[in-house]
Structure formats: C-alpha cells, structure tokens
Design an enzyme around this catalytic site. Structure first.
Site, PDB file in Angstrom:
ATOM      1  N   HIS A 276       1.324 -34.117 -66.956  1.00  0.00           N
ATOM      2  CA  HIS A 276       1.538 -34.553 -65.724  1.00  0.00           C
ATOM      3  C   HIS A 276       1.348 -33.634 -64.553  1.00  0.00           C
ATOM      4  O   HIS A 276       0.740 -34.270 -63.565  1.00  0.00           O
ATOM      5  CB  HIS A 276       3.271 -34.730 -65.684  1.00  0.00           C
ATOM      6  CG  HIS A 276       3.774 -35.203 -64.552  1.00  0.00           C
ATOM      7  ND1 HIS A 276       4.394 -36.640 -64.351  1.00  0.00           N
ATOM      8  CD2 HIS A 276       4.188 -34.740 -63.368  1.00  0.00           C
ATOM      9  CE1 HIS A 276       4.931 -36.778 -63.216  1.00  0.00           C
ATOM     10  NE2 HIS A 276       4.633 -35.719 -62.568  1.00  0.00           N
ATOM     11  N   GLU A 277       1.726 -32.464 -64.827  1.00  0.00           N
ATOM     12  CA  GLU A 277       1.433 -31.453 -63.712  1.00  0.00           C
ATOM     13  C   GLU A 277       0.055 -31.156 -63.332  1.00  0.00           C
ATOM     14  O   GLU A 277      -0.639 -31.098 -62.451  1.00  0.00           O
ATOM     15  CB  GLU A 277       2.063 -30.146 -63.779  1.00  0.00           C
ATOM     16  CG  GLU A 277       3.682 -30.296 -64.012  1.00  0.00           C
ATOM     17  CD  GLU A 277       4.036 -30.895 -62.759  1.00  0.00           C
ATOM     18  OE1 GLU A 277       3.416 -30.623 -61.708  1.00  0.00           O
ATOM     19  OE2 GLU A 277       5.397 -31.610 -62.639  1.00  0.00           O
TER      20      GLU A 277
ATOM     21  N   HIS B 212      -1.851 -33.821 -61.298  1.00  0.00           N
ATOM     22  CA  HIS B 212      -1.487 -33.153 -59.855  1.00  0.00           C
ATOM     23  C   HIS B 212      -2.711 -32.470 -59.362  1.00  0.00           C
ATOM     24  O   HIS B 212      -3.159 -32.554 -58.226  1.00  0.00           O
ATOM     25  CB  HIS B 212      -0.131 -32.644 -59.686  1.00  0.00           C
ATOM     26  CG  HIS B 212       1.021 -33.764 -59.826  1.00  0.00           C
ATOM     27  ND1 HIS B 212       1.061 -34.756 -58.831  1.00  0.00           N
ATOM     28  CD2 HIS B 212       2.029 -33.711 -60.523  1.00  0.00           C
ATOM     29  CE1 HIS B 212       1.938 -35.725 -59.076  1.00  0.00           C
ATOM     30  NE2 HIS B 212       2.812 -35.180 -59.974  1.00  0.00           N
TER      31      HIS B 212
END
Length: 381
Positions: free
Chosen positions: A67-68, A71
């Site tokens: 997820h990170e 980003h």
C-alpha cells in the site's frame, strides 16, 4: 515517526520498521491462533494454528508495505521525491519530501493506495475461493479469507474523506481543484479529519461501556491518532500560509563559517574558531565545493583515540542528504524538508556556491516575527 531498524530498499526507497509493529504482529498472532482459526477449525494441532497465524501476520504487513510503496512510486512519477517508508503500530507511513504540485498529482498519489489494498483483497478472496474448491486446506483458506477481508476493510477505511487518511488527500485534491486554493483544501480535509477522529473516540468509548473493551480502546487510539495528525496537518497549512511569499534568503544566515574537508575531528573540536558559535558547520573541499555538514554532536560521538586520525568528512552528513535550496526558493517549500531530515538544516546554494545556511531555529524566528501583529501589519502595507 522514525524506523527502529531498516529492511533495506524496495524500488530504491528506504523501508524501515518501527518497534510498535511488534504489537500488530502479536495481536494478529494471538487473535487468530487463540481465537478465529481455532474456533473455525477445532481439533487441529496447536502448532498449525500458530504457524498459520504467523504467516498471515507477515502477509498482512507485506500488504501494508505494498500500500505504502504504491503511494511512493506514484509520487515519484509525479515529481515528488520520497524520503522513506516506515511500518508502525497503526499501519504505514510514506514520507514525501514535498507536496504534490497540482490537484491531479495529489489525486493520483492518494488514490493508488486504497486501490492497491482493494486489489489485494480481491486477489486473496479469489485465492481463498479457488483453494476451497480444489482442496480441504481449511486453515489456509481461513487465512486467505481473513487477508481478503482486512485488505478490503483497509481500503474502505483509508478512503474515508478525512485527513490524514488517503480519502482526506482525495478530498483535498477535489477542493483544491474546485477552489484553486491548496490552503483552503487542506483546511477542509483537516476539519473533516478532526470530526472523524472524535466520532471514532466516541464510538470507542461506547464500546468500552457495553463490554467490548479491547475493540473500544483500539478505536479510541485510532481516533486520537486521526485527531492528532489532522491537527498537525492543519498547523503545517497555517505555517505555509504565514510564510507565503517569503524567500529562503530572508531566513538564512549568510556566508556561514565553514570547515575544510581535510580538518581532523580533533582540530575541529579544539579550534577556537568553531567554539561556542554554532552546533553545525558546512564542510568544503579545497575548491570551496560543498561536501556536507558536520555537527558537534556527530563529531563528539567519535572516540577520543580516533579523533586525531579522522577527518570531518568521515563524520559529516553528506550534501546529498541535505536540502540545498536556492536563495530565491519559497521558504514554505523548505519547511517539510527540514522537518524530514535528521540534521534539520539546509545549505543554501547559488550556482553551486555556498551562500548561507538555514536551520529550524531560523524558521521559528521568521514565523515568530511574522506572527506578531505589528510585523504582520508592516508586511501587508
């Protein structure tokens, strides 16, 4: 949030883990091995529950990392440099060195995280369904189903339109696009974040009163974190507004005292030219090219027996690890970089030549001056 230990680099991005991740790992391990998995599939050997739970916890942490990283990769593609990624108690944190330059970039950077979590949820759900259809691996199916549910829940929660969640970034991008004001957009997103935080705190307290103590306390912790982070973002937005139009040159100390790269640590610590003046000095080579920044703390940490044979270049912070703004750059843009770097200092360069140094104290001095009513009136006349 600083990492306790490093996991190395992924796609060129530093990845670290805060010690509080152990809390997540233990909670998942105990909760699944001693509860969900055992209740759904009784009469199995104890080691199977613990093994399945441990693998599930690791896969969940890898999901947070994915997820990170999404980003970070999209931010990099949109011209925003990434400092690092840290996994911690309440998930993950990708630290960006600057903000998105357009609402569209903000939208892309924020939106990719929930999409990746949603995609992972779908993949785990599909894998659980296929495995259940072809085998009797009950614990493995239960683990995959749990990972599917938690990733979908993560995607939905992060999509809530409130800072500091990804949904808050999406809300900020939309308001920024509609109004043309990133500051107003931030104010809206942070206000929504504080409201969401208090709702979560209230719901958590209610759960505690009705007997769901663990779930209630967890919601209170999450809500308090949301409130705190939203307040921090609001303060940063007000700071950017206060510093709007102020160049770096107005805050910097011009022509700072420098240290030659050939200077030993012993000479640096004993030379009267560096005593009592500052706590950090730029390091330059024989051609006056900036090499880095040496701090008294870093130099003093070297054992005394090694100081006479060690140059300051061996204990300095390299220039590549420091912000190097131009004197005419906006001071507001430098603030998040100073906060993100451990040295909390920037070397101001013009044409490759050192012309000044900016510290967090310099920023505080400028903001204190601007915050005074008399100074603000003189500035706006």
């Amino acid at each position: 949030m600083r990492a306790t230990f490093s996991l190395g680099r992924v796609a060129g991005i530093r990845v670290g883990v805060h010690w509080s991740v152990l809390v997540i790992f233990v909670l998942i391990l105990v909760g699944l091995a001693g509860g969900s998995f055992r209740d759904a599939h009784p009469d199995r050997p104890a080691w199977q529950y613990w093994l399945a739970s441990a693998v599930t916890a690791v896969l969940f942490l890898l999901s947070l990392l994915a997820h990170e990283i999404s980003h970070a990769l999209v931010a990099r593609r949109n011209g925003v440099a990434v400092e690092d990624i840290t996994l911690w108690l309440l998930g993950g944190l990708a630290r960006l060195k600057s903000e998105a330059s357009t609402p569209g970039a903000e939208l892309r950077i924020a939106g990719v995280g929930p999409l990746v979590s949603l995609l992972l949820g779908g993949i785990f759900a599909l894998a659980a369904g296929l495995l259940a259809a072809v085998s009797d691996a009950g614990l493995a199916v239960a683990a995959l189903a749990w990972l599917a549910g938690i990733n979908i829940l993560l995607a939905v929660f992060n999509a809530l339109p409130a800072a500091p969640l990804d949904g808050g970034r999406l809300l900020r991008a939309i308001v920024w696009w509609k109004t043309g004001s990133p500051l107003r957009a931030t104010a809206v997103a942070t206000a929504a974040g504080r409201i969401l935080g208090w709702v979560l705190v209230g719901l958590g307290l209610y759960l505690v009163l009705v007997g769901a103590i663990f779930s209630g306390i967890w919601l209170v912790v999450i809500g308090w974190f949301v409130i705190a982070m939203a307040s921090v973002e609001g303060g940063q937005a007000r700071l950017r507004e206060l510093l709007a139009g102020i160049p770096v040159s107005d805050a910097m100390t011009p022509d700072p005292t420098t240290v030659r790269a050939t200077t030993t640590v012993h000479e640096f610590l004993t030379d009267p030219d560096y005593r009592y003046r500052h706590s950090a000095f730029p390091v330059v080579d024989n051609g006056n090219t900036v090499a880095g920044l040496v701090t008294l703390k870093g130099a003093d940490a070297l054992p005394e027996t090694e100081r006479a044979s060690t140059t300051v270049t061996d204990v300095m912070v390299p220039v590549d690890d420091l912000p190097t703004p131009h004197p005419d750059d906006p001071l507001a843009r430098l603030v998040p970089e100073l906060q993100a770097r451990p040295a909390h200092r920037a070397l101001v360069l013009e044409g490759g030549r050192l012309v000044g140094i900016v510290t967090s104290s310099d920023i505080s001095r400028v903001t204190a001056w601007l915050s005074s009513s008399s100074a603000w009136r003189r500035r706006t006349l």
